[in-house]
Each structure stands twice: as structure tokens, then as C-alpha cells.
Design an enzyme around this catalytic site. Structure first.
Site, PDB file in Angstrom:
ATOM      1  N   ASN A 114      11.730   1.552   7.212  1.00  0.00           N
ATOM      2  CA  ASN A 114      11.860   3.189   7.218  1.00  0.00           C
ATOM      3  C   ASN A 114      13.085   3.485   5.880  1.00  0.00           C
ATOM      4  O   ASN A 114      12.825   4.435   5.540  1.00  0.00           O
ATOM      5  CB  ASN A 114      12.183   3.365   8.663  1.00  0.00           C
ATOM      6  CG  ASN A 114      13.492   2.834   9.176  1.00  0.00           C
ATOM      7  OD1 ASN A 114      13.986   1.675   8.912  1.00  0.00           O
ATOM      8  ND2 ASN A 114      13.989   3.554  10.055  1.00  0.00           N
TER       9      ASN A 114
ATOM     10  N   ILE B 165       0.977  -1.178   0.036  1.00  0.00           N
ATOM     11  CA  ILE B 165      -0.081   0.024   0.043  1.00  0.00           C
ATOM     12  C   ILE B 165       0.748   1.197  -0.016  1.00  0.00           C
ATOM     13  O   ILE B 165       1.745   1.350   0.623  1.00  0.00           O
ATOM     14  CB  ILE B 165      -0.859  -0.013   1.354  1.00  0.00           C
ATOM     15  CG1 ILE B 165      -1.898  -1.155   1.034  1.00  0.00           C
ATOM     16  CG2 ILE B 165      -1.813   1.443   1.457  1.00  0.00           C
ATOM     17  CD1 ILE B 165      -2.777  -1.450   2.194  1.00  0.00           C
TER      18      ILE B 165
ATOM     19  N   GLU C 286      20.456  -4.601  14.796  1.00  0.00           N
ATOM     20  CA  GLU C 286      20.055  -3.098  14.750  1.00  0.00           C
ATOM     21  C   GLU C 286      18.622  -3.128  15.131  1.00  0.00           C
ATOM     22  O   GLU C 286      17.923  -3.268  14.482  1.00  0.00           O
ATOM     23  CB  GLU C 286      20.397  -2.558  13.188  1.00  0.00           C
ATOM     24  CG  GLU C 286      21.946  -2.757  12.782  1.00  0.00           C
ATOM     25  CD  GLU C 286      22.769  -1.774  13.649  1.00  0.00           C
ATOM     26  OE1 GLU C 286      22.384  -0.702  14.386  1.00  0.00           O
ATOM     27  OE2 GLU C 286      23.986  -2.102  13.638  1.00  0.00           O
TER      28      GLU C 286
ATOM     29  N   CYS D 194      15.278   5.019  13.855  1.00  0.00           N
ATOM     30  CA  CYS D 194      15.469   4.471  15.003  1.00  0.00           C
ATOM     31  C   CYS D 194      16.424   5.103  15.907  1.00  0.00           C
ATOM     32  O   CYS D 194      16.300   4.874  17.397  1.00  0.00           O
ATOM     33  CB  CYS D 194      16.266   3.149  14.603  1.00  0.00           C
ATOM     34  SG  CYS D 194      17.793   3.724  13.680  1.00  0.00           S
TER      35      CYS D 194
ATOM     36  N   GLU E  52      27.220  -1.567  11.967  1.00  0.00           N
ATOM     37  CA  GLU E  52      27.030  -1.364  10.614  1.00  0.00           C
ATOM     38  C   GLU E  52      28.170   0.071  10.264  1.00  0.00           C
ATOM     39  O   GLU E  52      28.379   0.786  11.052  1.00  0.00           O
ATOM     40  CB  GLU E  52      25.738  -1.029  10.151  1.00  0.00           C
ATOM     41  CG  GLU E  52      24.785  -2.483  10.210  1.00  0.00           C
ATOM     42  CD  GLU E  52      23.483  -2.516   9.507  1.00  0.00           C
ATOM     43  OE1 GLU E  52      22.762  -1.259   9.600  1.00  0.00           O
ATOM     44  OE2 GLU E  52      23.258  -3.461   9.080  1.00  0.00           O
TER      45      GLU E  52
HETATM   46  P1  NAD Z   1       9.901  -5.323  12.504  1.00  0.00           P
HETATM   47  O1  NAD Z   1      10.716  -6.215  13.613  1.00  0.00           O
HETATM   48  O2  NAD Z   1       8.462  -5.447  12.517  1.00  0.00           O
HETATM   49  O3  NAD Z   1      10.206  -6.213  11.182  1.00  0.00           O
HETATM   50  C1  NAD Z   1      11.631  -6.226  10.880  1.00  0.00           C
HETATM   51  C2  NAD Z   1      11.765  -7.312   9.868  1.00  0.00           C
HETATM   52  O4  NAD Z   1      11.840  -8.629  10.288  1.00  0.00           O
HETATM   53  C3  NAD Z   1      10.699  -7.277   8.680  1.00  0.00           C
HETATM   54  O5  NAD Z   1      11.349  -7.640   7.299  1.00  0.00           O
HETATM   55  C4  NAD Z   1       9.814  -8.629   9.114  1.00  0.00           C
HETATM   56  O6  NAD Z   1       9.024  -9.134   8.146  1.00  0.00           O
HETATM   57  C5  NAD Z   1      10.969  -9.309   9.681  1.00  0.00           C
HETATM   58  N1  NAD Z   1      10.320 -10.272  10.626  1.00  0.00           N
HETATM   59  C6  NAD Z   1       8.959 -10.366  11.184  1.00  0.00           C
HETATM   60  N2  NAD Z   1       9.100 -11.306  12.198  1.00  0.00           N
HETATM   61  C7  NAD Z   1      10.293 -12.124  11.940  1.00  0.00           C
HETATM   62  C8  NAD Z   1      10.813 -13.348  12.503  1.00  0.00           C
HETATM   63  N3  NAD Z   1      10.037 -14.000  13.451  1.00  0.00           N
HETATM   64  N4  NAD Z   1      12.014 -13.867  11.968  1.00  0.00           N
HETATM   65  C9  NAD Z   1      12.683 -12.965  11.128  1.00  0.00           C
HETATM   66  N5  NAD Z   1      12.215 -12.005  10.556  1.00  0.00           N
HETATM   67  C10 NAD Z   1      10.902 -11.605  10.900  1.00  0.00           C
HETATM   68  O7  NAD Z   1      10.523  -3.967  12.391  1.00  0.00           O
HETATM   69  P2  NAD Z   1       9.799  -2.899  11.542  1.00  0.00           P
HETATM   70  O8  NAD Z   1       8.511  -2.370  12.030  1.00  0.00           O
HETATM   71  O9  NAD Z   1       9.885  -3.342  10.211  1.00  0.00           O
HETATM   72  O10 NAD Z   1      10.804  -1.832  11.938  1.00  0.00           O
HETATM   73  C11 NAD Z   1      10.764  -0.711  12.993  1.00  0.00           C
HETATM   74  C12 NAD Z   1      11.788  -1.016  13.766  1.00  0.00           C
HETATM   75  O11 NAD Z   1      13.141  -1.132  13.377  1.00  0.00           O
HETATM   76  C13 NAD Z   1      11.844  -0.054  14.934  1.00  0.00           C
HETATM   77  O12 NAD Z   1      11.956  -0.761  16.175  1.00  0.00           O
HETATM   78  C14 NAD Z   1      13.068   0.910  14.725  1.00  0.00           C
HETATM   79  O13 NAD Z   1      13.792   1.285  15.698  1.00  0.00           O
HETATM   80  C15 NAD Z   1      14.117  -0.507  14.050  1.00  0.00           C
HETATM   81  N6  NAD Z   1      15.166  -0.143  13.357  1.00  0.00           N
HETATM   82  C16 NAD Z   1      16.222   0.088  13.719  1.00  0.00           C
HETATM   83  C17 NAD Z   1      17.576   0.327  13.017  1.00  0.00           C
HETATM   84  C18 NAD Z   1      18.809   0.634  13.660  1.00  0.00           C
HETATM   85  O14 NAD Z   1      19.714   0.501  12.780  1.00  0.00           O
HETATM   86  N7  NAD Z   1      18.986   0.303  14.832  1.00  0.00           N
HETATM   87  C19 NAD Z   1      17.178   1.023  11.706  1.00  0.00           C
HETATM   88  C20 NAD Z   1      15.950   0.994  11.279  1.00  0.00           C
HETATM   89  C21 NAD Z   1      14.807   0.690  12.121  1.00  0.00           C
END
Ligand code: NAD
Length: 487
Positions: free
Chosen positions: A151, A26, A248, A282, A461
Site C-alpha cells: 500500500n 499489473i 506492523e 492499515c 516504527e
Molecule cells: P501480506 O501479508 O500478504 O504480504 C506482505 C509481505 O509479506 C509481502 O512482501 C509478501 O510477499 C510477504 N510474504 C508473504 N508470505 C510470506 C512468508 N511466508 N514469509 C515472509 N514473507 C512473506 O500483506 P499485503 O497484502 O501485502 O498487505 C496488506 C496488509 O498489510 C494488511 O493487513 C494491512 O493492514 C497491513 N499493513 C500494516 C501496516 C502497519 O504499519 N501496521 C502498514 C501497511 C499495511
């Protein structure tokens, strides 16, 4: 009108699945389905692994200089295609074109360029031990998995693949199911640049496909970006086959503003650290600690600039600097946090509601929101919201603010604003966070290693540090004498 269907990318080309299963993606700024993507079924998963093995056999045997040239070619293509790739990031994430065209592709390409430059410098050492000696080789790990958040879809794929590929590994990457195209585009770019088939495959789907990557025995390492809760699952699953992990994860980072700070710069930092990418970053400094004397002028300027300078609307409008949140669900979650903030007694200074800009009335927008009179115990100050919600807290002295800033299980980032050079370093050195800024916020050049303390992550990273995480040391002992033996 029938929708475009994107496939998985395996062995240098798109590959259709057997099951025909697809998911919808979407556009967050319109609320409409933009396209469909085929889920990586068993056929795709097996093909991705076989392809990665073939790719690894070729890629790992190439000289680092050869690999470096291919990666640099990918950098050139990414930069040539900047605008076209940036549009896709805008359509998938809802972030402003203003940002995506300046930052997303550029910082992704920078990371690949940085690691391409380092690739030929990876070396082992040699040491004499008596007449014998040993030497070490830095060898790649093999097949690495990358799992991305939504993001910064293209940038995350670049930041993970750059060190992995530079060290001679191959990668199977799973982007977030909400933003699947950035990684597909990167895969095409690597192929165009001359990377052998199988060096970078993309598998599509939700957590189930992610979970498969974390358990597969042929995968040596998982680099994950996402929420803390998902990170724990990934790490637990990876333990089953003792994979290495890079994590991360999320943050609830403090931004500390002392009385002697340049107030305009401090306001810029607070706004960048809460409203850039509509708060979906993040490292956001969502707990803004302001010392008492500077508080009135800080709040006055913050409010004025938030109400005057934020342009919310169609992200493709070049004037827009504040876009839509990733999904309706995420919008609802952010609005719920705002309600909790009000119920728990924080003062809503501005924002607090969904927005319906004229040029994008159906997008998932939430107004830039500032709460004041926040306390450390409030949910607003404790939980990662990942939206445009700033919590302002006040403090009186240095020791107090350090203690309160560290009073969290997360430790991704931190910022300090002061003109006192000694205090700046003294405070930063005591903050439990991996990514720190003094009189700056958010900058993350490819040269700088980034990652979290405490529950915000494991490993780094970017930066030359990361090369170690994508190589393993082989020590080779060489006997120069007849072998002594008691047998
Ligand atoms: P999320 O944890 O919901 O999903 C991240 C990824 O994990 C997606 O590709 C998802 O499909 C996959 N996933 C979900 N369940 C899984 C499982 N059981 N096993 C393996 N993979 C699985 O996170 P989001 O909502 O996509 O992203 C937002 C979060 O990411 C926030 O908490 C943000 O702080 C964090 N983030 C961190 C950084 C960093 O560099 N520290 C950068 C960007 C985002």
C-alpha cells in the site's frame, strides 16, 4: 511491444538472476501488465548476503556523523525526485497522484531525515561500581531484513531502512511482489547519496523469497509489514534462528464520535479513515461508532460528502481523489465482503459495487461504500477488509463504547471525537490501541512512534523509541584492581 524487465539490486547495482524467472506487475488502474521483474534466485540470494556482510563491515565502522550526512543526502535526492518517484507509486499501487505527490515520498524522506538527525546522538553510559566501572555501547545488530506490503511501497522501505541504517545496520529489503519498484528506486538513491555497496540491497519475489529471509542464519532481525496471518508465519520462522522481529500488521480500528463532537470534523475523519488510498490503509477507522444524538446529522453529512466530493478515476488525473484497488483478486475480495455485509443484514447506505470510470474503464475500482445499522457480531465489524468499506455502529454511553471498541483481537489504531477534553483523554487511555488520535485521524509524523497492540504488531516504527529496536547493548566491565580469585 516487449516489456521492461527490472532486476534485483545488489551491491550498488542491478544484478541479473541465473534462472531467468520473472513475474508480471499489473497497473491496477488499467488492468494491464506494466513490466516484468526477475525473481531473486539462489545466485541473487547468496550475492545479497555476501554483499550485505561487506557493506556492514564498512558502514558500521563509519562514524554516526558520516552515516548521518549520507542519509541526509538521500533525503535531498528523494525530495528532488519527488514527482518522478510519485508517478511510479501511482502506477504500481493505483492510488491517486494527488496523494502520492504530497505524501508518499515526503513522509518516507521525513523518516530518513529524522533518524539521520538522531544517529550521532546514540550513546552508551558509564557507571562506577566500587573502584571498578562498566560502560555500555549501543551496537548495531548486523544484517536486518525488511519485508514490505503493497500500500505504501516507497514509504515502507524508507520507514524500515531509516532507523536500521542510522544505527549502523545494513538491510536486505523485499518489497511486495505487487509493487516492486519503490524499493528499487530507494536503493538507487542510497547509492547516489554515497552509501557503501551492500548497505541496502533489494531482493524481489513473493512469499518464498520472504520466507528465505526469515530463516537465513546471517540475518539478525526481520521487520515485517503485512497481514496478521503472514506475520505469524514470519515470527514462527524467525524463531528458528532467534531473530528479533518488528511486526506492523493489520487493524480493525474504532473511530468514536460523541454527541458533542464537531460534526464536520468527525465526517472528515470517517472519510479519511475509510476512503484515503481507497481504503487500503492499515490504521483505518473502519468501525465508526456514533453516539445516538449526533447520528442523524453525521449520517446526512457523511452521505452528502461521499456522494458529492469523491472523484474516482484515472489516478494520474490531478482531480482524482479515489483510485483503484491493488488487484483484481483484492477487488473481488472486497466485493465479497460487501455481499456478506448485505446478507448479514447491514444496511447499504451508498456504494457497494465495482466502478468503471470513463477515463479508466478497466481498473480495479470499488465504490466508496457505507454500511449503517451494523452490529458488533457482523463480519463487516470483525474482519479487516482493506478496502473502501465503512461500517457505522451506534452507541449510547461511554463505558459501553469503550468495551465494544476493545472487543477485538486487533489493536492498531483508535480515534475519539469530542469537545470534552477530560473525556477525550479518559477514553483514549482505556482503548487498547497503539496509535491514537483525538479530534484527528491518520496523521503519522516521523517523530511519532507507531505500531500495534494485541495482534496488530510488535515493536514500533518511527519515533526515537525505534532506535532501541535496531541496536543491542554491550556492557563492558573494567577491572581497576588486581583480580581476586579463590584458585
Ligand atoms: P501480506 O501479508 O500478504 O504480504 C506482505 C509481505 O509479506 C509481502 O512482501 C509478501 O510477499 C510477504 N510474504 C508473504 N508470505 C510470506 C512468508 N511466508 N514469509 C515472509 N514473507 C512473506 O500483506 P499485503 O497484502 O501485502 O498487505 C496488506 C496488509 O498489510 C494488511 O493487513 C494491512 O493492514 C497491513 N499493513 C500494516 C501496516 C502497519 O504499519 N501496521 C502498514 C501497511 C499495511
Amino acid at each position: 511491444m516487449s516489456l521492461v524487465v527490472y532486476q534485483n539490486y545488489v551491491h550498488g547495482q542491478s544484478l541479473s538472476n541465473d534462472t531467468g524467472e520473472t513475474f508480471e506487475v499489473i497497473n491496477p488502474a488499467t488492468g494491464e501488465v506494466s513490466y516484468l521483474v526477475e525473481v531473486a534466485d539462489e545466485k541473487i540470494q547468496q550475492a545479497a548476503i555476501e554483499s550485505a556482510k561487506t557493506g556492514f563491515a564498512i558502514w558500521s565502522k563509519m562514524t554516526p556523523m558520516e552515516r548521518s550526512r549520507i542519509l541526509l543526502k538521500a533525503v535531498t535526492i528523494l525530495r528532488e525526485r519527488n514527482d518522478e518517484l510519485a508517478v511510479i507509486e501511482v502506477q504500481d499501487t493505483g492510488k491517486p497522484w494527488q496523494e502520492a505527490s504530497e505524501v508518499d515520498v515526503v513522509t518516507g524522506a521525513d523518516s530518513i531525515e529524522f533518524f539521520a538527525g538522531l544517529a550521532p546522538s546514540i550513546e552508551g553510559n558509564q557507571q562506577q561500581v566500587g573502584d571498578d566501572f562498566y560502560y555500555t555501547r549501543r551496537e548495531p545488530l548486523g544484517i536486518c531484513a525488511g519485508i514490505g506490503a503493497w500500500n505504501y511501497p516507497l514509504q515502507i522501505a524508507c520507514w524500515k531502512s531509516a532507523p536500521a541504517l542510522a544505527c549502523g545496520n545494513v538491510m536486505i529489503f523485499k518489497p511486495s511482489e505487487e509493487t516492486p519498484r519503490g524499493a528499487l528506486n530507494l536503493a538507487e538513491v542510497f547509492t547516489q547519496a554515497g552509501a557503501p555497496d551492500g548497505v541496502f540491497n533489494v531482493v524481489q519475489g513473493d512469499g518464498r523469497v520472504g520466507a528465505w529471509l526469515t530463516t537465513h542464519e546471517d540475518i539478525a532481525k526481520v521487520s515485517f509489514t503485512g497481514e496478521v496471518g503472514t506475520g505469524k508465519k514470519v515470527m514462527a520462522a524467525a524463531a528458528g534462528s532467534l531473530k528479533q522481529v518488528t511486526m506492523e500488521l493489520g487493524g480493525k480500528s474504532p473511530l468514536i464520535i460523541f454527541n458533542d463532537a464537531d460534526v464536520d470534523n468527525a465526517v472528515s475523519a470517517a472519510m479519511l479513515g475509510n476512503f484515503y488510498t481507497q481504503g487500503e490503509v492499515c490504521t483505518n477507522g473502519t468501525r465508526v461508532f456514533v453516539q445516538q444524538d449526533i447520528y442523524p446529522s453525521f449520517i446526512e453529512k457523511l452521505l452528502e460528502r461521499t456522494q458529492k466530493n469523491i472523484v474516482c478515476g484515472d489516478p494520474m488525473d490531478p482531480a482524482t481523489n479515489f483510485g483503484a484497488l491493488i488487484s483484481k483478486d483484492h477487488q473481488a475480495k472486497v466485493l465479497e465482503y460487501i455481499e456478506i455485509g448485505k446478507e448479514e443484514g447491514a444496511h447499504l447506505l451508498t456504494g457497494g459495487q465495482a466502478l468503471r470510470p470513463e477515463n479508466a474503464p478497466n481498473g480495479f475500482f470499488v465504490a466508496p461504500t457505507i454500511f449503517t445499522q451494523c452490529t458488533d457480531e457482523m463480519t463487516l465489524s470483525k474482519e479487516e477488509i482493506f478496502g473502501p468499506v465503512m461500517s457505522v455502529l451506534t452507541f449510547t454511553d461511554e463505558d459501553e463504547v469503550i468495551r465494544r471498541a476493545n472487543d477485538t483481537r486487533l489493536g492498531l489504531a483508535a480515534g475519539v471525537f469530542t469537545q470534552d477534553i477530560t473525556r477525550a483523554h479518559r477514553v483514549i487511555h482505556q482503548l487498547e490501541a497503539g496509535i491514537c488520535w483525538i479530534n484527528a485521524y491518520g496523521a503519522s509524523p516521523a517523530e511519532m512512534p507507531v505500531g500495534g497492540y494485541k495482534m496488530s504488531g510488535i515493536g514500533r516504527e518511527n519515533g526515537s523509541e525505534t532506535l532501541k529496536a535496531y541496536t543491542q547493548i554491550k556492557a563492558v566491565y573494567v577491572g581497576m584492581q588486581p583480580l581476586e580469585s579463590p584458585f
